[in-house]
Design a protein around this motif. Structure first.
Motif, mmCIF file in Angstrom:
data_model
loop_
_atom_site.group_PDB
_atom_site.id
_atom_site.type_symbol
_atom_site.label_atom_id
_atom_site.label_comp_id
_atom_site.label_asym_id
_atom_site.label_seq_id
_atom_site.Cartn_x
_atom_site.Cartn_y
_atom_site.Cartn_z
ATOM 1 N N THR A 167 -19.168 14.754 1.802
ATOM 2 C CA THR A 167 -20.263 14.077 1.198
ATOM 3 C C THR A 167 -19.779 13.980 -0.256
ATOM 4 O O THR A 167 -19.697 14.779 -0.988
ATOM 5 N N THR A 209 -17.484 16.092 22.054
ATOM 6 C CA THR A 209 -18.199 17.287 21.131
ATOM 7 C C THR A 209 -17.633 16.984 19.725
ATOM 8 O O THR A 209 -18.313 17.534 18.969
ATOM 9 N N ASN A 210 -16.473 16.341 19.511
ATOM 10 C CA ASN A 210 -16.322 15.942 17.956
ATOM 11 C C ASN A 210 -17.228 14.999 17.424
ATOM 12 O O ASN A 210 -17.650 15.477 16.440
ATOM 13 N N SER A 211 -17.681 13.971 18.339
ATOM 14 C CA SER A 211 -18.516 13.065 17.704
ATOM 15 C C SER A 211 -19.911 13.722 17.604
ATOM 16 O O SER A 211 -20.669 13.499 16.501
ATOM 17 N N TYR A 212 -20.523 14.506 18.555
ATOM 18 C CA TYR A 212 -21.642 15.206 18.256
ATOM 19 C C TYR A 212 -21.688 16.079 16.943
ATOM 20 O O TYR A 212 -22.633 16.090 16.315
ATOM 21 N N CYS A 213 -20.335 16.870 16.927
ATOM 22 C CA CYS A 213 -20.319 17.916 15.567
ATOM 23 C C CYS A 213 -20.417 16.719 14.366
ATOM 24 O O CYS A 213 -20.852 17.582 13.438
ATOM 25 N N LYS A 214 -19.949 15.550 14.431
ATOM 26 C CA LYS A 214 -20.237 14.913 13.219
ATOM 27 C C LYS A 214 -21.851 14.704 12.932
ATOM 28 O O LYS A 214 -21.986 14.534 11.699
ATOM 29 N N THR A 215 -22.495 14.604 14.051
ATOM 30 C CA THR A 215 -24.167 14.307 13.455
ATOM 31 C C THR A 215 -24.808 15.618 13.241
ATOM 32 O O THR A 215 -25.844 15.467 12.622
ATOM 33 N N ILE A 216 -24.271 16.906 13.248
ATOM 34 C CA ILE A 216 -24.892 17.887 12.845
ATOM 35 C C ILE A 216 -24.948 18.415 11.328
ATOM 36 O O ILE A 216 -23.823 18.027 10.684
ATOM 37 N N LYS A 217 -25.990 18.859 10.967
ATOM 38 C CA LYS A 217 -25.899 19.252 9.496
ATOM 39 C C LYS A 217 -25.558 20.713 9.353
ATOM 40 O O LYS A 217 -26.079 21.316 9.993
ATOM 41 N N GLN A 240 -15.094 15.921 7.297
ATOM 42 C CA GLN A 240 -16.320 15.328 6.792
ATOM 43 C C GLN A 240 -16.752 15.522 5.326
ATOM 44 O O GLN A 240 -16.771 16.633 5.079
#
Ligand code: BTX
Length: 252
Positions: free
Chosen positions: A126, A22-30, A124
């Motif tokens: 930017t 679930t952590n890796s998934y959250c990394k991909t969401i905007k 994360q």
């Protein structure tokens, strides 16, 4: 069943029957409007991650495995936030009859010296703008057997209590405690580190530490965390020392 009583945390809720992490998934969401405090829960995680590339192993449909994403006002104090989340989990556990969980520096919840819950916080950016904080929580709820490698080291609420419990009700209570502790964190409330220290294993005791990988020979008195989440100790010469999370390992 207990209904969700939070005002914002966990109100956006996403469920996955199976997912690598679930952590890796959250990394991909905007991050969009309304995602602050969103929860991503799975019933089976196939590539769960711990700290330093360690693995988090969890059985199917028995535990609570989720991540929360935050876009906070505050851009510092992430260790304190991790501990605030651990505290919230601990409080929900200690609401259950007969259980006395403790916090272990820096991010575990233990019962009888066995690990019940692990937390993985990731940030994360930017550029130098914080985009989100991801807090991943793995809590052993109804698991009754652990792999041999974890046997002496891991436990679940059901094993400690002697009976299984409803995961949804527990999750609703965790979210409620989390929301309160999150507000305290965001508002620099001094009650938060005090409550954390109250539940920290080894607080006020003479203990062994290593700093930057080097064992300190003199004993230090472990004074928990200060308002920023730094670790405090008092040494033999009565000097007060502060260390960052990365610098220190505590041997209890
Ligand atoms: P950690 O590095 O402190 O702990 C990982 C260590 O804990 C492993 O090396 C192993 O010894 C032990 N361990 C593995 N699985 C379990 C378990 N079920 N119960 C007790 N001990 C165990 C802790 O890292 C942070 C774990 C965070 C897990 C969540 S789950 C949702 C989210 N997604 C994701 O990939 N990670 C987080």
């Amino acid at each position: 069943k207990q209904k969700l009583a939070t005002s914002w945390l966990g109100r956006s809720f996403y469920f996955f029957e199976e997912i690598p992490s679930t952590n890796s998934y959250c990394k991909t969401i905007k991050m969009e409007e309304g995602l602050h405090g969103a929860a991503f829960l799975t019933d089976y995680q196939t590539g769960g991650r711990g700290q330093h590339k360690r693995k988090w192993e969890t059985s199917k449909k028995q535990n609570l495995t989720f991540s929360l994403v935050f876009c906070p006002q505050r851009k510092d104090g992430f260790i304190l936030l991790t501990l605030a989340c651990a505290l919230a989990v601990l409080e929900a556990i200690n609401d259950l009859e007969g259980l006395q969980a403790k916090l272990k520096w820096p991010n575990d919840v233990l019962v009888d010296s066995k690990k019940l819950c692990g937390i993985l916080t990731e940030t994360q950016f930017t550029g130098n703008q914080l985009e989100k904080i991801i807090i991943g929580i793995g809590l052993n709820v109804n698991q009754s057997k652990f792999p041999a490698s974890l046997d002496d080291y891991a436990t679940s609420i059901a094993l400690e209590k002697g009976s299984p419990l409803d995961r949804e009700t527990l999750l609703a209570n965790i979210f409620l405690k989390l929301e309160k502790r999150f507000h305290q964190w965001e508002n620099y409330n001094p009650r938060l580190p005090r409550s954390i220290n109250k539940h920290m294993i080894g607080f006020g005791k003479w203990t062994r530490l290593s700093v930057n990988g080097e064992m300190l020979d003199g004993k230090h008195k472990f004074l928990g965390i200060d308002g920023t989440g730094k670790l405090l100790t008092l040494d033999k010469d009565l000097e007060l020392n502060t260390y960052t999370y990365e610098q220190v390992r505590v041997f209890l």
